[in-house]
Design a protein around this motif. Structure first.
Motif, PDB file in Angstrom:
ATOM      1  N   UNK A 190       0.726  -0.845  -0.097  1.00  0.00           N
ATOM      2  CA  UNK A 190       0.013   0.380   0.181  1.00  0.00           C
ATOM      3  C   UNK A 190       0.465   1.599   0.103  1.00  0.00           C
ATOM      4  N   UNK A 191       1.208   2.195  -0.823  1.00  0.00           N
ATOM      5  CA  UNK A 191       1.069   3.784  -1.107  1.00  0.00           C
ATOM      6  C   UNK A 191      -0.443   4.272  -0.394  1.00  0.00           C
ATOM      7  N   UNK A 192       0.205   6.024   0.800  1.00  0.00           N
ATOM      8  CA  UNK A 192      -0.991   6.294   0.603  1.00  0.00           C
ATOM      9  C   UNK A 192      -0.574   8.022   1.345  1.00  0.00           C
ATOM     10  N   UNK A 193      -1.046   8.990   0.805  1.00  0.00           N
ATOM     11  CA  UNK A 193      -0.930  10.076   1.393  1.00  0.00           C
ATOM     12  C   UNK A 193      -0.007  10.871  -0.076  1.00  0.00           C
ATOM     13  N   UNK A 194       0.218  11.848  -0.108  1.00  0.00           N
ATOM     14  CA  UNK A 194       0.561  12.604  -0.805  1.00  0.00           C
ATOM     15  C   UNK A 194       1.833  14.039  -0.134  1.00  0.00           C
ATOM     16  N   UNK A 195       3.043  13.907  -0.863  1.00  0.00           N
ATOM     17  CA  UNK A 195       4.158  15.394  -0.492  1.00  0.00           C
ATOM     18  C   UNK A 195       4.184  14.296   0.515  1.00  0.00           C
ATOM     19  N   UNK A 196       4.707  15.227   1.842  1.00  0.00           N
ATOM     20  CA  UNK A 196       5.049  14.297   2.675  1.00  0.00           C
ATOM     21  C   UNK A 196       4.435  13.853   3.484  1.00  0.00           C
ATOM     22  N   UNK A 197       3.137  13.656   3.718  1.00  0.00           N
ATOM     23  CA  UNK A 197       2.197  12.875   4.317  1.00  0.00           C
ATOM     24  C   UNK A 197       2.376  11.475   3.693  1.00  0.00           C
ATOM     25  N   UNK A 198       2.957  10.823   2.358  1.00  0.00           N
ATOM     26  CA  UNK A 198       3.403  10.193   1.966  1.00  0.00           C
ATOM     27  C   UNK A 198       3.376   8.656   2.951  1.00  0.00           C
ATOM     28  N   UNK A 199       3.088   7.455   3.262  1.00  0.00           N
ATOM     29  CA  UNK A 199       3.080   7.076   3.500  1.00  0.00           C
ATOM     30  C   UNK A 199       3.469   5.339   2.806  1.00  0.00           C
TER      31      UNK A 199
END
Lengths: 129, 228
Positions: A51-60
């Motif tokens: 799983x990859x989620x979030x964008x920019x600095x919040x990406x996890x």
């Protein structure tokens, strides 16, 4: 400066620019810093990106591996300074954006098909490594 | 110059890392505040400092306000607010003096006052957290209603009716809210920004007032002591 520009200027120093292309299904080794007392060392966690989620600095991203028939999952904020580096070990074919179905799989059915993406992509991987 | 409050604009939230720990922060753009008036004990009966914030075109201001700002030797400002200062400290402030984020440099915790987002006419479940009524068991068209608001003998105010302040549906939000004792994570003096841990009242672009925390909750104080 607009509001968006102000937020971006704050994030700019934290955002990593050297993150390799990592897609869902790829097997990745993540190096992260561990502090023991006053000493710091690196530890690696190798697993499949499910799983990859979030964008920019919040990406996890979430990595999953199976140790002694026990599934282990770890979540890494990609831009955290604790995470020191990434190494893509293997690229695989994933037909979904989230591979949560791997949690219900046992044995051979956990395997993912190798991805064939042409020479262009192979050179990309080796140059990052 | 103790106890300086600053006016700023809420920019939005993001995340910063301090020693590997992620902090959710709200960014407040202060830029420059200018002292536009000094309230003194002799003249006004109390001592306070009035500050102005945010440039405004003269044609959008009023002539009395332009003159008021002009007296302090500054351009027209959109927002003016006061903060109280001890009578003995008022001497350290002067008219037209600029206040920046540097004035909050050694402040570990701040209180942030703003205007909360308006929610319109809200029912009791949203406004007061009432549980509402059953979803079934014969309940019809009353799932979110408050139920009984009192009998003749309970909850009676002086003189027969319901007590004033009985919690009912009504307008919610768009009111002054202060969030207390938020850690000040970072100060960017160059850009005039404050990074406050956690959420602050109001929508982005809203005007907020930041002051040093007047009271520290025990748990937060203990955490801060542990950090140092």
């Amino acid at each position: 400066m607009s509001r968006q520009q102000i937020l971006e200027s704050i994030n700019a120093s934290t955002l990593k620019t050297d993150v390799p292309t990592m897609d869902i299904g790829d097997t990745v080794s993540v190096q992260f810093r561990i502090v023991e007392g006053d000493k710091e060392r690196l530890q690696a966690f190798t697993g499949v990106i499910i799983s990859r989620h979030g964008r920019g600095i919040d990406e996890i991203m979430t990595l999953r591996k199976v140790v002694d028939d026990v599934g282990v999952e770890r979540v890494f904020p990609i831009n955290s300074p604790v995470v020191a580096g990434f190494e893509v070990l293997r690229r695989a074919d994933a037909r979904r954006a989230k591979l949560y179905y791997l949690r219900d799989r046992q044995g051979k059915s956990q395997r993912l098909r190798d991805r064939r993406r042409g020479l262009k992509h192979v050179t990309k991987i080796t140059s990052k490594a | 110059m103790a106890g300086v409050s600053l006016l700023g604009r809420k920019i939005g939230m993001t995340r910063v890392y301090e020693n590997g720990v992620s902090f959710p922060v709200t960014v407040v753009q202060v830029g420059q505040n200018v002292i536009t008036q000094l309230r003194t004990q002799e003249k006004d009966g109390y001592s306070a400092v009035q500050i102005g914030f945010d440039e405004i075109k003269p044609r959008n201001s009023t002539i009395p306000m332009i003159a008021h700002d002009h007296k302090a030797g500054t351009t027209p400002k959109r927002v003016h607010r006061e903060f109280k200062v001890d009578a003995k400290d008022i001497g350290s402030f002067s008219l037209g003096q600029a206040l920046t984020v540097e004035n909050l440099k050694d402040v570990p915790f701040v209180d942030v006052t703003g205007t909360s987002k308006g929610k319109g006419f809200a029912g009791v479940m949203k406004r007061w957290g009432f549980k509402g009524q059953y979803a079934s068991h014969g309940t019809e068209r009353k799932h979110r209603s408050p139920g009984s608001i009192g009998s003749l003998c309970s909850n009676r105010g002086f003189g027969g009716g319901l007590a004033k302040g009985k919690r009912m549906a009504g307008h919610m939000g768009d009111a002054q809210v202060t969030t207390r004792s938020l850690p000040l994570v970072r100060i960017d003096a160059e850009k005039g920004l404050l990074l406050v841990k956690g959420a602050i009242p109001g929508a982005n672009n809203g005007v907020v007032m930041v002051r040093p925390a007047i009271r520290l909750y025990k748990s937060k104080a203990a955490k801060a002591a542990g950090k140092k």
